[in-house]
Design an enzyme around this catalytic site. Structure first.
Site, PDB file in Angstrom:
ATOM      1  N   ASP A   1       0.861  -1.192   0.000  1.00  0.00           N
ATOM      2  CA  ASP A   1       0.000   0.000   0.000  1.00  0.00           C
ATOM      3  C   ASP A   1       0.894   1.238   0.000  1.00  0.00           C
ATOM      4  OD1 ASP A   1      -2.394   1.592   0.216  1.00  0.00           O
ATOM      5  OD2 ASP A   1      -1.921   1.900   2.331  1.00  0.00           O
ATOM      6  N   SER A   2       0.304   2.381  -0.287  1.00  0.00           N
ATOM      7  CA  SER A   2       1.061   3.632  -0.251  1.00  0.00           C
ATOM      8  C   SER A   2       1.529   3.956   1.163  1.00  0.00           C
ATOM      9  CB  SER A   2       0.189   4.776  -0.766  1.00  0.00           C
ATOM     10  OG  SER A   2      -0.934   4.926   0.077  1.00  0.00           O
TER      11      SER A   2
ATOM     12  N   TYR B   1      -0.607   8.779  -2.389  1.00  0.00           N
ATOM     13  CA  TYR B   1      -0.651   8.497  -3.826  1.00  0.00           C
ATOM     14  C   TYR B   1      -1.860   9.177  -4.481  1.00  0.00           C
ATOM     15  CZ  TYR B   1       2.815   4.625  -3.908  1.00  0.00           C
ATOM     16  OH  TYR B   1       3.949   3.851  -3.866  1.00  0.00           O
TER      17      TYR B   1
ATOM     18  N   CYS C   1      -4.373  -1.379  -2.027  1.00  0.00           N
ATOM     19  CA  CYS C   1      -4.503   0.064  -2.254  1.00  0.00           C
ATOM     20  C   CYS C   1      -5.390   0.255  -3.474  1.00  0.00           C
ATOM     21  CB  CYS C   1      -3.111   0.644  -2.506  1.00  0.00           C
ATOM     22  SG  CYS C   1      -3.101   2.399  -2.907  1.00  0.00           S
ATOM     23  N   ASN C   2      -6.528   0.898  -3.280  1.00  0.00           N
ATOM     24  CA  ASN C   2      -7.437   1.127  -4.408  1.00  0.00           C
ATOM     25  C   ASN C   2      -6.771   1.996  -5.468  1.00  0.00           C
ATOM     26  OD1 ASN C   2     -10.471   0.345  -3.442  1.00  0.00           O
ATOM     27  ND2 ASN C   2      -9.218   0.988  -1.727  1.00  0.00           N
TER      28      ASN C   2
ATOM     29  N   CYS D   1     -10.914   3.363   0.041  1.00  0.00           N
ATOM     30  CA  CYS D   1      -9.480   3.560   0.284  1.00  0.00           C
ATOM     31  C   CYS D   1      -9.175   2.782   1.551  1.00  0.00           C
ATOM     32  CB  CYS D   1      -9.181   5.054   0.472  1.00  0.00           C
ATOM     33  SG  CYS D   1      -7.534   5.394   1.154  1.00  0.00           S
ATOM     34  N   THR D   2      -8.123   1.994   1.518  1.00  0.00           N
ATOM     35  CA  THR D   2      -7.871   1.097   2.660  1.00  0.00           C
ATOM     36  C   THR D   2      -7.565   1.868   3.947  1.00  0.00           C
ATOM     37  OG1 THR D   2      -5.627   0.830   1.758  1.00  0.00           O
ATOM     38  CG2 THR D   2      -7.198  -0.946   1.351  1.00  0.00           C
ATOM     39  N   HIS D   3      -7.080   3.104   3.815  1.00  0.00           N
ATOM     40  CA  HIS D   3      -6.849   3.908   5.027  1.00  0.00           C
ATOM     41  C   HIS D   3      -8.154   4.185   5.773  1.00  0.00           C
ATOM     42  CE1 HIS D   3      -2.889   4.790   3.245  1.00  0.00           C
ATOM     43  NE2 HIS D   3      -2.538   5.266   4.416  1.00  0.00           N
TER      44      HIS D   3
END
Ligand code: DGL
Length: 260
Positions: free
Chosen positions: A11-12, A43, A74-75, A182-184
């Site tokens: 992921d970013s 990103y 990460c989308n 978004c995974t965050h």
């Protein structure tokens, strides 16, 4: 033996830890290797070319470390780089997209809000998804929202101001679900729920991606046959301090997701 090699997650930054925690829970005997590119995050407000190059270089690091499969957790990176990665490598590569199809297929009544980075929402991949399943959806770009998570802030006043401004326009509209694209944002489930009517669904892609990962490991005969608990290595391009923070954050997200 290939099956004993780790599964790579990328992921970013810290966001993909939310997906890693879920996958580990369901694949306890696998080894996992996670790389977060926090030195170059976010990103979601960069150009396509930058994200493509950053993703390719991060994935090359994981490949050098001997991964047997990859989850692009990460989308944003999936939207831009998944085709290039699949063309380059022959191990299974699982990407993700906002859970809009699921939200729409299981929709009852009201609006679907899709929260994601500007770059995800501008991608051709998302345009195709929205065209097919977005009849009841509205897309909300959330620049800056991932930074709260990178700074380990899951509950500050500033965060709640952001969320209040984000959801305020929908106060008098029935919302069926909020898609965490978004995974965050998965880390912010509890904070978001405080700004939404009770019963609003908050949908992430964890279950679908883990199911797909298991399917691909089986298809490629890569499932670990160990009966011991698998290991976990957390790496960050932002150095050892960030990697320490990752250990704290994985515990936090386990608690957010109700995982042991
Ligand atoms: N976690 C990432 C995603 O799922 C992106 C966050 C960012 O770097 O902007 O889209």
């Amino acid at each position: 033996m290939k099956s004993a090699q780790p599964i790579g997650f990328f992921d970013s930054g810290l966001g993909g830890l939310s997906m890693l925690a879920y996958a580990r829970h369901h694949l306890p005997n696998e080894h996992f290797l996670y790389l977060g590119d926090s030195a170059n995050a976010p990103y979601g407000i960069k150009s396509d070319t930058e994200v493509l190059e950053l993703t390719k270089s991060a994935v090359a690091q994981l490949v050098d470390l001997g991964i047997k499969a990859l989850v692009v957790a990460c989308n944003t990176a999936t939207g831009i780089a998944i085709n290039a990665l699949r063309a380059q490598y022959d191990f299974p590569i699982i990407g993700l997209e906002p859970a809009l199809k699921y939200a729409n297929d299981t929709h009852k009544d009201g609006l679907i809000l899709v929260l994601a980075t500007p770059l995800t929402l501008e991608s051709a991949k998302y345009a195709a998804l929205y065209e097919k399943h977005g009849q009841r959806a509205r897309s909300l770009p959330c620049p800056g929202l991932m930074d709260f998570v990178e700074n380990e802030d899951l509950d500050s006043q500033e965060l709640h101001h952001y969320l209040n401004d984000l959801f305020e326009p929908y106060q008098n509209i029935k919302i069926d679900s909020v898609v965490l694209g978004c995974t965050h944002y998965v880390f912010l489930r509890h904070a978001m729920a405080q700004h939404l009517p009770a019963g609003t669904r908050l949908l992430d892609s964890n279950e679908g991606v883990t199911r797909q990962l298991i399917r691909k490991l089986d298809e490629f005969n890569l499932r670990s046959d160990s009966t011991e608990k698998g290991g976990l290595s957390l790496l960050s391009t932002a150095g050892a301090e960030k990697a320490e923070q990752m250990h704290r954050m994985i515990k936090k997200v386990q608690s957010v997701l109700g995982l042991s």
